[in-house]
Enzyme design. Structure first.
Site, PDB file in Angstrom:
ATOM      1  N   GLU A  39       0.867  -1.180   0.000  1.00 47.93           N
ATOM      2  CA  GLU A  39       0.000   0.000   0.000  1.00 47.93           C
ATOM      3  C   GLU A  39       0.899   1.224   0.000  1.00 47.93           C
ATOM      4  O   GLU A  39       1.752   1.372   0.876  1.00 47.93           O
ATOM      5  CB  GLU A  39      -0.878   0.009   1.258  1.00 47.93           C
ATOM      6  CG  GLU A  39      -1.643   1.316   1.422  1.00 47.93           C
ATOM      7  CD  GLU A  39      -2.337   1.463   2.771  1.00 47.93           C
ATOM      8  OE1 GLU A  39      -2.712   0.437   3.378  1.00 47.93           O
ATOM      9  OE2 GLU A  39      -2.488   2.607   3.233  1.00 47.93           O
ATOM     10  N   ARG A  43       0.483  10.601   1.185  1.00 50.13           N
ATOM     11  CA  ARG A  43       0.774  11.497   2.307  1.00 50.13           C
ATOM     12  C   ARG A  43       1.834  12.530   1.986  1.00 50.13           C
ATOM     13  O   ARG A  43       2.332  13.210   2.871  1.00 50.13           O
ATOM     14  CB  ARG A  43       1.217  10.686   3.531  1.00 50.13           C
ATOM     15  CG  ARG A  43       0.069   9.908   4.075  1.00 50.13           C
ATOM     16  CD  ARG A  43       0.366   9.275   5.385  1.00 50.13           C
ATOM     17  NE  ARG A  43      -0.567   8.191   5.564  1.00 50.13           N
ATOM     18  CZ  ARG A  43      -0.415   7.211   6.413  1.00 50.13           C
ATOM     19  NH1 ARG A  43       0.639   7.177   7.188  1.00 50.13           N
ATOM     20  NH2 ARG A  43      -1.310   6.267   6.498  1.00 50.13           N
ATOM     21  N   LYS A 127     -10.759  -2.197   6.680  1.00 46.86           N
ATOM     22  CA  LYS A 127      -9.572  -1.862   7.465  1.00 46.86           C
ATOM     23  C   LYS A 127     -10.050  -1.475   8.862  1.00 46.86           C
ATOM     24  O   LYS A 127     -11.003  -0.703   8.993  1.00 46.86           O
ATOM     25  CB  LYS A 127      -8.863  -0.682   6.792  1.00 46.86           C
ATOM     26  CG  LYS A 127      -7.747  -0.038   7.616  1.00 46.86           C
ATOM     27  CD  LYS A 127      -6.916   0.876   6.740  1.00 46.86           C
ATOM     28  CE  LYS A 127      -5.895   1.656   7.562  1.00 46.86           C
ATOM     29  NZ  LYS A 127      -4.822   2.202   6.741  1.00 46.86           N
TER      30      LYS A 127
HETATM   31  C1  3PG Z   1      -1.821   3.493   8.322  1.00 47.44           C
HETATM   32  O1  3PG Z   1      -1.685   4.187   7.351  1.00 47.44           O
HETATM   33  O2  3PG Z   1      -2.706   2.653   8.361  1.00 47.44           O
HETATM   34  C2  3PG Z   1      -0.938   3.697   9.505  1.00 47.44           C
HETATM   35  O3  3PG Z   1      -0.173   4.841   9.382  1.00 47.44           O
HETATM   36  C3  3PG Z   1      -0.058   2.545   9.757  1.00 47.44           C
HETATM   37  O4  3PG Z   1       0.122   2.496  11.086  1.00 47.44           O
HETATM   38  P1  3PG Z   1       1.530   2.072  11.719  1.00 47.44           P
HETATM   39  O5  3PG Z   1       2.527   3.119  11.274  1.00 47.44           O
HETATM   40  O6  3PG Z   1       1.267   2.092  13.199  1.00 47.44           O
HETATM   41  O7  3PG Z   1       1.872   0.722  11.205  1.00 47.44           O
END
Ligand code: 3PG
Length: 201
Positions: A39, A43, A127
Protein backbone atom coordinates in the site's frame (compact mmCIF):
# COMPACT_ATOMS: atom_id res chain seq x y z
CA UNK A 1 -8.62 -5.96 -12.17
CA UNK A 2 -6.29 -8.31 -10.30
CA UNK A 3 -7.70 -10.38 -7.48
CA UNK A 4 -6.93 -8.90 -4.13
CA UNK A 5 -4.79 -11.58 -2.54
CA UNK A 6 -2.02 -11.43 -0.05
CA UNK A 7 -0.55 -14.79 -1.05
CA UNK A 8 0.57 -16.71 1.98
CA UNK A 9 2.04 -13.68 3.67
CA UNK A 10 -1.02 -11.69 4.74
CA UNK A 11 1.05 -8.69 5.70
CA UNK A 12 0.49 -5.45 3.84
CA UNK A 13 3.47 -3.09 4.10
CA UNK A 14 2.30 0.50 4.28
CA UNK A 15 4.71 2.77 2.45
CA UNK A 16 5.01 6.50 2.95
CA UNK A 17 7.73 7.20 0.38
CA UNK A 18 9.65 10.36 1.27
CA UNK A 19 12.28 12.04 -0.90
CA UNK A 20 15.23 10.26 0.70
CA UNK A 21 13.83 6.88 -0.32
CA UNK A 22 14.29 5.53 -3.84
CA UNK A 23 10.90 4.05 -4.79
CA UNK A 24 12.38 1.50 -7.17
CA UNK A 25 14.96 0.24 -4.67
CA UNK A 26 12.29 0.07 -1.98
CA UNK A 27 9.96 -2.08 -4.07
CA UNK A 28 12.85 -4.27 -5.21
CA UNK A 29 13.82 -4.85 -1.57
CA UNK A 30 10.27 -5.93 -0.76
CA UNK A 31 10.04 -8.19 -3.81
CA UNK A 32 13.40 -9.73 -2.88
CA UNK A 33 11.83 -10.25 0.55
CA UNK A 34 8.99 -12.17 -1.20
CA UNK A 35 6.35 -9.53 -0.65
CA UNK A 36 4.17 -8.86 -3.70
CA UNK A 37 1.48 -6.60 -2.30
CA UNK A 38 1.96 -3.07 -0.97
CA UNK A 39 0.00 0.00 0.00
CA UNK A 40 1.46 3.36 -1.01
CA UNK A 41 -0.02 6.20 0.98
CA UNK A 42 -1.06 9.59 -0.37
CA UNK A 43 0.77 11.50 2.31
CA UNK A 44 3.18 13.66 0.37
CA UNK A 45 3.33 15.62 -2.87
CA UNK A 46 5.33 12.92 -4.62
CA UNK A 47 2.88 10.12 -3.92
CA UNK A 48 1.06 10.04 -7.27
CA UNK A 49 4.34 10.36 -9.20
CA UNK A 50 5.75 7.46 -7.20
CA UNK A 51 2.64 5.37 -7.81
CA UNK A 52 2.87 6.09 -11.54
CA UNK A 53 6.53 5.11 -11.67
CA UNK A 54 6.05 1.97 -9.57
CA UNK A 55 3.04 0.87 -11.62
CA UNK A 56 5.08 1.12 -14.82
CA UNK A 57 8.21 -0.57 -13.48
CA UNK A 58 6.45 -3.34 -11.54
CA UNK A 59 3.44 -4.50 -13.56
CA UNK A 60 3.04 -7.69 -11.50
CA UNK A 61 3.10 -6.00 -8.11
CA UNK A 62 -0.29 -5.88 -6.40
CA UNK A 63 -0.36 -2.16 -5.89
CA UNK A 64 -2.68 -0.56 -3.39
CA UNK A 65 -3.11 3.13 -2.76
CA UNK A 66 -3.90 4.22 0.77
CA UNK A 67 -5.04 7.20 2.80
CA UNK A 68 -7.66 7.91 0.13
CA UNK A 69 -9.90 10.59 1.61
CA UNK A 70 -11.90 11.82 -1.38
CA UNK A 71 -13.33 10.70 -4.72
CA UNK A 72 -10.82 12.69 -6.71
CA UNK A 73 -7.95 10.71 -5.16
CA UNK A 74 -9.78 7.48 -5.93
CA UNK A 75 -10.23 8.53 -9.58
CA UNK A 76 -6.52 9.25 -9.91
CA UNK A 77 -5.73 5.94 -8.24
CA UNK A 78 -7.86 4.07 -10.77
CA UNK A 79 -6.45 6.06 -13.69
CA UNK A 80 -2.91 5.13 -12.67
CA UNK A 81 -3.75 1.44 -12.82
CA UNK A 82 -3.59 0.60 -9.12
CA UNK A 83 -5.10 -2.70 -8.03
CA UNK A 84 -6.95 -1.51 -4.98
CA UNK A 85 -7.63 1.50 -2.79
CA UNK A 86 -7.85 1.73 0.97
CA UNK A 87 -8.88 4.44 3.43
CA UNK A 88 -8.53 5.07 7.15
CA UNK A 89 -12.24 5.95 7.38
CA UNK A 90 -15.64 5.71 5.68
CA UNK A 91 -16.90 8.13 3.03
CA UNK A 92 -19.88 6.74 1.18
CA UNK A 93 -19.19 8.73 -2.01
CA UNK A 94 -15.84 6.95 -2.31
CA UNK A 95 -17.45 3.54 -1.78
CA UNK A 96 -20.10 4.31 -4.42
CA UNK A 97 -17.54 5.45 -6.98
CA UNK A 98 -15.43 2.35 -6.42
CA UNK A 99 -18.50 0.11 -6.83
CA UNK A 100 -19.63 1.89 -9.98
CA UNK A 101 -16.17 1.38 -11.45
CA UNK A 102 -15.77 -2.21 -10.29
CA UNK A 103 -12.65 -1.25 -8.37
CA UNK A 104 -11.46 -3.10 -5.26
CA UNK A 105 -11.75 -0.74 -2.35
CA UNK A 106 -11.36 -1.19 1.40
CA UNK A 107 -12.96 1.42 3.66
CA UNK A 108 -11.65 1.94 7.17
CA UNK A 109 -13.72 1.60 10.33
CA UNK A 110 -13.26 2.06 14.02
CA UNK A 111 -16.83 1.69 15.30
CA UNK A 112 -19.86 -0.58 14.96
CA UNK A 113 -21.80 2.27 13.33
CA UNK A 114 -19.17 2.63 10.62
CA UNK A 115 -19.31 -1.10 9.96
CA UNK A 116 -23.08 -0.80 9.52
CA UNK A 117 -22.54 2.04 7.01
CA UNK A 118 -20.19 -0.20 5.01
CA UNK A 119 -22.56 -3.17 5.11
CA UNK A 120 -25.18 -0.99 3.42
CA UNK A 121 -22.88 -1.14 0.38
CA UNK A 122 -22.08 -4.82 0.88
CA UNK A 123 -18.48 -4.03 1.90
CA UNK A 124 -17.47 -6.89 4.18
CA UNK A 125 -13.70 -6.58 4.14
CA UNK A 126 -12.66 -3.53 6.11
CA UNK A 127 -9.57 -1.86 7.46
CA UNK A 128 -9.75 -1.61 11.27
CA UNK A 129 -7.95 1.59 12.18
CA UNK A 130 -6.16 2.42 14.43
CA UNK A 131 -6.24 -1.17 15.64
CA UNK A 132 -4.00 -1.12 18.73
CA UNK A 133 -5.04 2.27 20.17
CA UNK A 134 -8.71 1.28 19.72
CA UNK A 135 -8.29 -1.57 22.15
CA UNK A 136 -6.37 -4.23 20.27
CA UNK A 137 -7.54 -7.79 19.81
CA UNK A 138 -10.17 -7.64 22.56
CA UNK A 139 -11.83 -4.73 20.71
CA UNK A 140 -11.74 -6.73 17.47
CA UNK A 141 -13.30 -9.71 19.22
CA UNK A 142 -16.07 -7.53 20.60
CA UNK A 143 -16.91 -6.51 17.03
CA UNK A 144 -16.92 -10.05 15.69
CA UNK A 145 -20.00 -10.95 17.81
CA UNK A 146 -22.45 -8.62 16.06
CA UNK A 147 -20.63 -8.82 12.70
CA UNK A 148 -19.66 -12.47 12.15
CA UNK A 149 -19.45 -12.04 8.36
CA UNK A 150 -17.08 -9.11 8.36
CA UNK A 151 -13.31 -9.59 7.92
CA UNK A 152 -10.67 -7.09 8.79
CA UNK A 153 -7.27 -5.77 7.90
CA UNK A 154 -6.21 -4.32 11.27
CA UNK A 155 -3.70 -1.50 10.94
CA UNK A 156 -2.18 1.02 13.30
CA UNK A 157 0.24 -0.04 16.00
CA UNK A 158 0.89 -3.45 14.43
CA UNK A 159 4.51 -4.56 14.39
CA UNK A 160 6.86 -7.53 14.39
CA UNK A 161 5.99 -8.25 18.03
CA UNK A 162 2.21 -8.49 17.70
CA UNK A 163 1.26 -9.20 14.08
CA UNK A 164 1.10 -12.98 14.53
CA UNK A 165 -1.45 -12.65 17.34
CA UNK A 166 -3.61 -10.50 15.09
CA UNK A 167 -3.29 -12.92 12.16
CA UNK A 168 -4.41 -15.77 14.43
CA UNK A 169 -7.87 -14.18 14.77
CA UNK A 170 -10.48 -15.85 12.59
CA UNK A 171 -11.88 -12.62 11.16
CA UNK A 172 -8.45 -11.16 10.24
CA UNK A 173 -7.48 -11.69 6.59
CA UNK A 174 -4.32 -9.61 6.70
CA UNK A 175 -2.62 -6.96 8.79
CA UNK A 176 -1.20 -3.65 7.61
CA UNK A 177 1.75 -1.82 9.05
CA UNK A 178 4.71 0.41 8.44
CA UNK A 179 7.19 -1.66 10.44
CA UNK A 180 8.71 -3.50 7.46
CA UNK A 181 9.58 -0.28 5.62
CA UNK A 182 9.14 2.65 8.00
CA UNK A 183 8.98 6.21 6.71
CA UNK A 184 12.42 7.59 5.77
CA UNK A 185 14.11 4.21 6.05
CA UNK A 186 16.40 3.71 3.07
CA UNK A 187 18.35 0.75 4.37
CA UNK A 188 17.10 -1.59 1.67
CA UNK A 189 18.94 -4.64 3.01
CA UNK A 190 17.23 -4.27 6.37
CA UNK A 191 13.86 -3.83 4.66
CA UNK A 192 14.42 -7.04 2.72
CA UNK A 193 15.46 -8.82 5.94
CA UNK A 194 12.33 -7.70 7.77
CA UNK A 195 10.21 -8.85 4.83
CA UNK A 196 11.87 -12.29 4.84
CA UNK A 197 11.37 -12.50 8.58
CA UNK A 198 7.62 -12.23 8.03
CA UNK A 199 7.73 -15.00 5.44
CA UNK A 200 9.63 -17.26 7.83
CA UNK A 201 6.88 -16.98 10.43
C1 3PG B 1 -1.82 3.49 8.32
O1 3PG B 1 -1.69 4.19 7.35
O2 3PG B 1 -2.71 2.65 8.36
C2 3PG B 1 -0.94 3.70 9.50
O3 3PG B 1 -0.17 4.84 9.38
C3 3PG B 1 -0.06 2.55 9.76
O4 3PG B 1 0.12 2.50 11.09
P1 3PG B 1 1.53 2.07 11.72
O5 3PG B 1 2.53 3.12 11.27
O6 3PG B 1 1.27 2.09 13.20
O7 3PG B 1 1.87 0.72 11.20
Amino acid sequence: MKNLTFGNINVLPILDIEKNVDPEKLINALIDGKINTVEITLRNDEAFNNINLIRKKFPDLILGVGTIVNVDQLKRTIDLGADFGISPGVETEIIKYAKENNFSYIPGVSTASEIISCLKFDCKFLKLFPAEPLGGISYLNSLSGPFPNVSFCPTGGINSGNYLSWLAQKNVLCVGGSWIAPKNDNNYDEIKKRALEVLKN
